[in-house]
Design an enzyme around this catalytic site. Structure first.
Site, PDB file in Angstrom:
ATOM      1  N   HIS A   1      61.199  92.334  94.361  1.00 46.32           N
ATOM      2  CA  HIS A   1      62.354  91.582  93.870  1.00 46.32           C
ATOM      3  C   HIS A   1      63.656  91.941  94.578  1.00 46.32           C
ATOM      4  CE1 HIS A   1      62.695  95.439  92.054  1.00 46.32           C
ATOM      5  NE2 HIS A   1      63.900  95.150  91.616  1.00 46.32           N
ATOM      6  N   ASP A   2      63.625  92.917  95.477  1.00 44.10           N
ATOM      7  CA  ASP A   2      64.825  93.282  96.238  1.00 44.10           C
ATOM      8  C   ASP A   2      64.745  92.783  97.666  1.00 44.10           C
ATOM      9  OD1 ASP A   2      65.963  94.686  94.122  1.00 44.10           O
ATOM     10  OD2 ASP A   2      65.078  96.601  94.734  1.00 44.10           O
TER      11      ASP A   2
ATOM     12  N   ASP B   1      59.366  99.439  83.826  1.00 41.51           N
ATOM     13  CA  ASP B   1      60.309  99.893  84.842  1.00 41.51           C
ATOM     14  C   ASP B   1      61.189 100.960  84.205  1.00 41.51           C
ATOM     15  OD1 ASP B   1      62.074  99.909  87.104  1.00 41.51           O
ATOM     16  OD2 ASP B   1      61.483  97.821  87.491  1.00 41.51           O
TER      17      ASP B   1
ATOM     18  N   GLU C   1      60.201 104.644  93.336  1.00 35.59           N
ATOM     19  CA  GLU C   1      60.925 103.867  94.347  1.00 35.59           C
ATOM     20  C   GLU C   1      61.688 104.858  95.224  1.00 35.59           C
ATOM     21  OE1 GLU C   1      64.055 100.174  94.911  1.00 35.59           O
ATOM     22  OE2 GLU C   1      64.458 101.704  93.430  1.00 35.59           O
TER      23      GLU C   1
ATOM     24  N   ASP D   1      62.720 103.593  89.060  1.00 32.57           N
ATOM     25  CA  ASP D   1      63.787 102.971  89.829  1.00 32.57           C
ATOM     26  C   ASP D   1      64.733 103.966  90.504  1.00 32.57           C
ATOM     27  OD1 ASP D   1      65.298 100.350  90.283  1.00 32.57           O
ATOM     28  OD2 ASP D   1      66.863 101.585  89.373  1.00 32.57           O
TER      29      ASP D   1
END
Ligand code: TEU
Ligand code: CA
Length: 557
Positions: A328-329, A98, A255, A199
């Site tokens: 995960h969000d 990440d 993202e 990210d």
């Protein structure tokens, strides 16, 4: 579209704190991940994206990095990481890290030096501005609530943080920052990783001037996204790609939230700055006007229509999206996208098939493959996530009762995806022998890997069949590169589409009835072969008219 090494693969996201704990401290770790590589291989996974495992104070669960070249102690050591790389390689699997470089942690040495001398070299690594009349430079709001500016103690200066105040934004206009990032990225590639998930990346582009606006909420603040400039971000990203990714034939996935604009061409087209980007179009529909407390339940027809629109758009742009139903969000996809009557194994399998067989790279999130559901919490104190606490507060301030605010968190909380992986029905779901860092989801007693491995008809075994079908020699080209074509648009509860091979050699139809009543659809030719169904005694071969039972999903030639 030029063919790439990763196009025909299937990816899986691990949230490391919650995947597998090897030493009983309640925190998932790298040896834990290594111990489950065979499980992932068996599922059909090739690419593993691990959410941040770098040194971090964990204010935002590792998305606040204090040292980009160290493994956080709770996850293990760099030797463990190297072993993970080697073990993955042995199995023809790829590790994706990440990349969190819009901001670092306030504990990073760059920021500590900046605080000590805001006008010095490291002050220029961040966005530091003088306050105005004793206030922050502008009234922008951080994404996690509260002002996006924090005062530097003992000065009239403020630094910008679009996320938590412990996540100061890095100033990408400063070439020294960019060089630091490129060095670090190349350093990880040298170690042997295959790529990065990147990210919150559009945030690295900032407008030249930040301007105060009329407040858009009762807090007197204005949406922090206003300072972001996507054009500026693309310039930096092109440089990042040239100086790092290109040299390694890397797989990168951005993202980025809007996939349906013309910008998609610059982002993931033939010469795009990333290999791929996530399709968040369904996720975006679930945003409330003011927050989680007024988030709408998604209707089948609207959900299908946005996904189809992005499928068509990305194909037109010559790109390859990464398709997810959760991460995960987000809450668990089965709770978010399935209507209440559909939250069962049939609905879960229909959701799986329609998502996995889309054009693009399938990305599973840990636990999705067993149909993990949202977790019931009885108090806000049982949540860990920083964003959940903010949304809860907003709900209460807007007049919701405690029950209503908790329901909003049940439906939307990021912690739904962060509860420990449900491996078996022993205490704590086999995740740890100690006390899990985040309360487990008690549903592990009946939703877990071990039980599903034994049950031929389980969601897990269905995922295995689905992934095997997608990757099968006979159809992998069709599922990967084949054209996407919507069908049955007049049926509000049916999600049906064709995947047509590039050379027209075959057409595969995926059709699912997400409604609570049967639907009869008409095809333009007869079915020659049934490839997969989520129900017993589906009989469609030789037929043109097909009656789909409620929650039935077929994959046919
Ligand atoms: O998320 C970026 C993002 O835009 C978030 O706004 C997310 O949609 C929101 O927090 C939902 O409440 C990334 C990471 O995926 C997330 O975990 C991090 O918290 C965030 O960046 C900051 O690094
Ligand atoms: Ca551990």
């Amino acid at each position: 579209m030029t063919k790439k090494w990763w196009h025909e693969k299937v990816a899986y996201q691990i949230y490391p704190k919650s995947f597998m704990d090897s030493n009983g401290d309640g925190i998932g770790d790298l040896p834990g991940i290594i111990s489950k590589l065979d499980y992932l291989k068996d599922l059909g996974i090739d690419i593993i994206w691990i959410s941040p495992i770098y040194s971090s104070p964990f204010v935002d669960q590792g998305y606040d990095i204090s040292d980009y070249r160290q493994i956080a102690e709770c996850f293990g050591t760099m030797e463990d990481f190297d072993r993970l790389l080697a073990e993955a390689k042995k199995r023809d699997m790829y590790i994706v890290m990440d990349l969190v470089v819009n901001h670092c942690s306030s504990e990073h040495e760059w920021f500590k030096k900046a605080l000590a001398d805001p006008d010095g070299e490291y002050g220029k690594y961040f966005y530091i501005q003088e306050g105005v009349d004793g206030h922050a430079p502008t009234n922008h709001r951080s994404y996690f609530g509260g002002p996006a500016w924090e005062q530097i103690p003992g000065t009239n200066k403020y630094y910008l943080h679009l996320f938590a105040k412990e996540q100061p934004d890095l100033n990408w206009n400063n070439v020294a920052v960019r060089e630091q990032v490129y060095d670090m990225v190349n350093w990880w590639f040298e170690k042997g990783i295959a790529g990065f998930r990147i990210d919150a990346i559009i945030n690295i582009g900032k407008k030249k001037n930040f301007i105060t606006h009329e407040a858009d909420g009762p807090d007197g603040l204005y949406n922090g996204n206003d300072v972001v400039d996507q054009e500026a971000a693309k310039v930096f990203l092109a440089e990042l790609k040239e100086k790092t990714f290109d040299k390694w034939d890397a797989f990168t996935v951005g993202e980025v939230f809007d996939i349906t604009s013309d910008d998609t061409k610059d982002l993931i087209g033939e010469n795009g700055v990333f290999s791929s980007m996530f399709d968040f179009s369904a996720h975006i529909m679930t945003f409330g006007e003011h927050g989680w407390y007024d988030a709408p339940k998604v209707e089948n027809v609207k959900w299908r229509d946005v996904l189809f629109a992005s499928q068509q758009h990305v194909e037109k742009m010559g790109g390859f999206a990464s398709n997810i139903i959760e991460n995960h969000d987000e809450p668990r996809g089965v709770c978010r996208y399935l209507q209440d009557y559909a939250i069962n194994d049939y609905g879960k399998k229909a959701l799986a098939a329609t998502s996995i067989l889309f054009r693009g790279l399938p990305f599973l999130f840990m636990g999705q493959e067993i149909g993990t559901e949202n977790v019931v919490r009885h108090s806000i104190d049982e949540y860990d996530d920083i964003s959940t606490k903010d949304e809860y507060r907003k709900a209460i301030e807007a007049g919701c009762s405690v029950e209503e605010a908790l329901k909003a968190c049940y439906d939307n909380s990021r912690d739904n995806g962060r509860t420990p992986m449900q491996w078996d029905s022993t205490p704590n779901g086999g995740f740890t022998t100690g006390t899990p860092w985040l309360g487990n989801n008690p549903k592990y007693e009946y939703i877990n890997v071990a039980d599903q491995e034994k049950d031929e008809d389980s969601v897990l075994n269905y995922y295995k069949k689905l992934i095997a079908l997608r990757k099968s020699e006979a159809h992998v080209k069709t599922f990967t590169y084949g054209h996407f074509e919507p069908m049955c648009m007049e049926y509000e509860n049916v999600m049906a589409y064709k995947r047509v091979a590039e050379d027209d050699s075959e057409t595969i139809i995926i059709a699912a009835n997400f409604g609570d009543k049967e639907e009869t659809i008409k095809l333009d030719t007869t079915v020659s072969e049934m490839l997969l169904s989520n129900m017993k005694d589906t009989n469609v071969c030789g037929k043109v008219e097909i009656t789909l039972r409620s929650l039935e999903c077929i994959v046919v030639k």
